[in-house]
Design an enzyme around this catalytic site. Sequence first.
Site, short mmCIF file in Angstrom:
data_model
loop_
_atom_site.label_atom_id
_atom_site.label_comp_id
_atom_site.label_asym_id
_atom_site.label_seq_id
_atom_site.Cartn_x
_atom_site.Cartn_y
_atom_site.Cartn_z
N SER A 412 4.07 -5.89 5.79
CA SER A 412 3.53 -5.06 4.72
C SER A 412 3.58 -3.59 5.10
CB SER A 412 2.08 -5.48 4.45
OG SER A 412 1.62 -4.98 3.23
N GLN A 490 9.26 2.30 1.06
CA GLN A 490 8.21 2.46 0.06
C GLN A 490 8.06 3.94 -0.24
OE1 GLN A 490 3.84 2.27 0.74
NE2 GLN A 490 3.89 0.42 -0.54
N TYR A 571 -3.03 6.03 -5.44
CA TYR A 571 -2.15 7.19 -5.31
C TYR A 571 -1.65 7.59 -6.70
CZ TYR A 571 -2.71 5.95 -0.44
OH TYR A 571 -3.27 5.65 0.78
N ARG A 619 4.83 -2.03 -6.17
CA ARG A 619 3.50 -2.49 -5.71
C ARG A 619 2.45 -1.98 -6.68
NH1 ARG A 619 0.41 -2.75 0.11
NH2 ARG A 619 1.81 -4.52 0.31
#
Length: 783
Positions: A412, A490, A571, A619
């Site tokens: 992750s 990411q 975020y 995500r």
Amino acid sequence: MRIAIVGGGPGGLYLAALMKQLDPAHDVTVWERDAPDVTFGFGVVFSDETLGGIENADPEFAAAMSRRFARWTDIDIHHRGETHTVGGQGFAAMSRKELLGLLQQRCHDLGVTVHFSTAAPPVDLLRSSHDLVVGADGVNSVVRQSCQDVFRPALDRRHNKYMWLGTDLVFEAFQFFVKDTEWGTVQVHGYPYSDTGSTFIVEMHEDVWRRAGFDTAGEFPPGASDESAVARIRTLFADELAGHEVFANNSKWLSFTTVRNERWHHGNLVLVGDAAHTAHFSIGSGTKLAMEDSLALAACLHEHRDVEAALTAYEAERRPVVESTQRAAQASLEWFENIGMYSGQEPTRFCFNLLTRSRRITYDNLRTRDAEFADRVDAAFASSQGLPDVVPAMFQPFRLGGLELKNRVVVSPMDMYSAVDGVPGDFHLVHLGSKAMGGAGLVMTEMVCVSPEGRITPGCTGLWNDGQRDSWERIVSFVHSRSTARIGLQLGHSGRKGSTRLMWEGMDEPLPTGGWDVVGPSALPYGPGSPVPAELDRASLDRITAEFTAAARRGAQAGFDLLELHCAHGYLLSSFLSPVANRRTDSYGGSVENRVRFPLEVFDAVRAVWPAERPMIVRISATDWVPDGNTGHDAVEIARAFTAHGADAIDVSTGQVTAAERPAYGRSYQTPFADRIRHEVPGAAVIAVGAIASYDDVNSILLAGRADLCALGRTHLYDPHWTLHAAADQGFAAAEWPVQYRAGSRKPPSSRTDAIRPRLSLLRAEEPDQAVHVRWKPGTAPV
């Protein structure tokens, strides 16, 4: 000690008997509003652990119970015309009426005063005239209501309707009848409790209940049953009943209420059983929990002569156990609320899903109990995936878009806060390189920021210049040359959670000096002490979109195999999705459709520059864990929108959107959100993440169909070679060890797995991989 117990159910009577045994001088009085022969329901179920505690405390009473038990180990699951039997479970049940009779007689023999058909005096009067007052008066507790400002109860009324019935069909094992009807899925929980009868609980979602017309009945007087509904149930389950009768006992449609209290005691007042807490009947018995409470309370009162100290010790001992049980019960009841979602699963997989619904029973548990069934589960999974080999589920390959992953383990994304000016260095090479060499199929970077202002902290990595790209290319090249893992990028922007200290210096705390202005969809700070973000205008939205696309181009040049757009954890893109962070009144705020608009614009822009043959995933935070925030339903709509725009997978996390969140932590606690998205949003793979700590968890999630891939973070910090060690522990010899490490690939004789693998201590055959099947034959002595 003068003790007043309000409620003469099993919990209250058992506590009274225990206290009298511990000290015959105790003056114990029980008030029960019903007559001694009045009870509701039919059978009650006990675990072996509970029975062991009862036997230690009162061998005479335990022996009397044991003579009346029906014991069995099998579970039969009837679904879509097939019956699957799973052994080695271990159950004991008896008639609730007989249990009450035994407890009433025990109290009489010990000199307990019991007032039947009598309401208890006011709680304040009892408290002033007794040393201890116990509220054992059930879900609708009068005692709890008298001090609800202290106990602060939370009552969660659930979505299913159920009716507690009995039948003269004596089952040989625990039965799950899952029936697909024209109105939806209806299920029965059935189990024998004597040689004359079985419990027969009918349950369905409230929507199914209404479509079936069960909502047309009126109110019933106390003690009366809904006979019209009972008659319809007889017809609906005529095949399963095979000519046998169904009996009512104050049986009417109910909605289960989960009871939680912030406190269980106040002064000399204490709650036990359903007055303090409830747990859904699908994982056990409220009677079992109530009697366990009474055991613990009696022991604490005996050990602590001061009542306040005893009640504090009682709550400290029982609360963690009860809360763990409630978490499992919550998972189980939610599974049954959504059972229609799974009815189309392949039958063996459906059965495994049902058995592991609470996340307390796992694949390893079932293999220990019934290896033959576990073999069928493995074979069904391989067949459903079109795979030729039966190997542990986590080591089955998976194709994500055009990318072939060697297994289903994902490292992750984890922020390391160790970059200088956004440049990843040797630390990141070792950190990500070691995880790639450790056997995972996919290794993800931390959130890589698209601009200096988009960083969380000064230590965050970036891709806003070519120097950063070149450093990332070095790491990607190492992963590709030294392992067969794939590496994903990411991309994200910190939004209102930016300009903070390094995590170990104060997580989410603003920088004292050298900070930068933060931005967001609305001028709402993340939490107390956080800076107020500037609300983004059209020009700023365009600029940030351009920063994302520039970073994506550099990521492609660096050679990353996959790109994940970070729309979770509060975020920037996540804060647009959440109604607690986004209060805009333009086309980017309000409805889910509007809130997802800007994240979709960024997704489309990035997808346009990201190589078509490389997958792109997203995500999300599936719930905000606060009132008025995003829920699981919103997550489905958000996932559906990204999937429609071409997302190859949805990586399902939760929370971190607001500092006011109250997550419901527990084992694999985020997996149900992934599960729902996987079943309700076709077209994209689903990644589960969150408190997945063992290979057993991973295999269980995959085999049940709750996700396609599992992402583990802290587990890989503890053990960078976790996947290779999991392969060795499971005897999977085909795992690809680096040539330099192959000497260590053979599992040592004294494997740690033998110490941590769950084992069934009772009802287990001589060989752990041999199923134990015990079916109680009606008309014979209980096993």
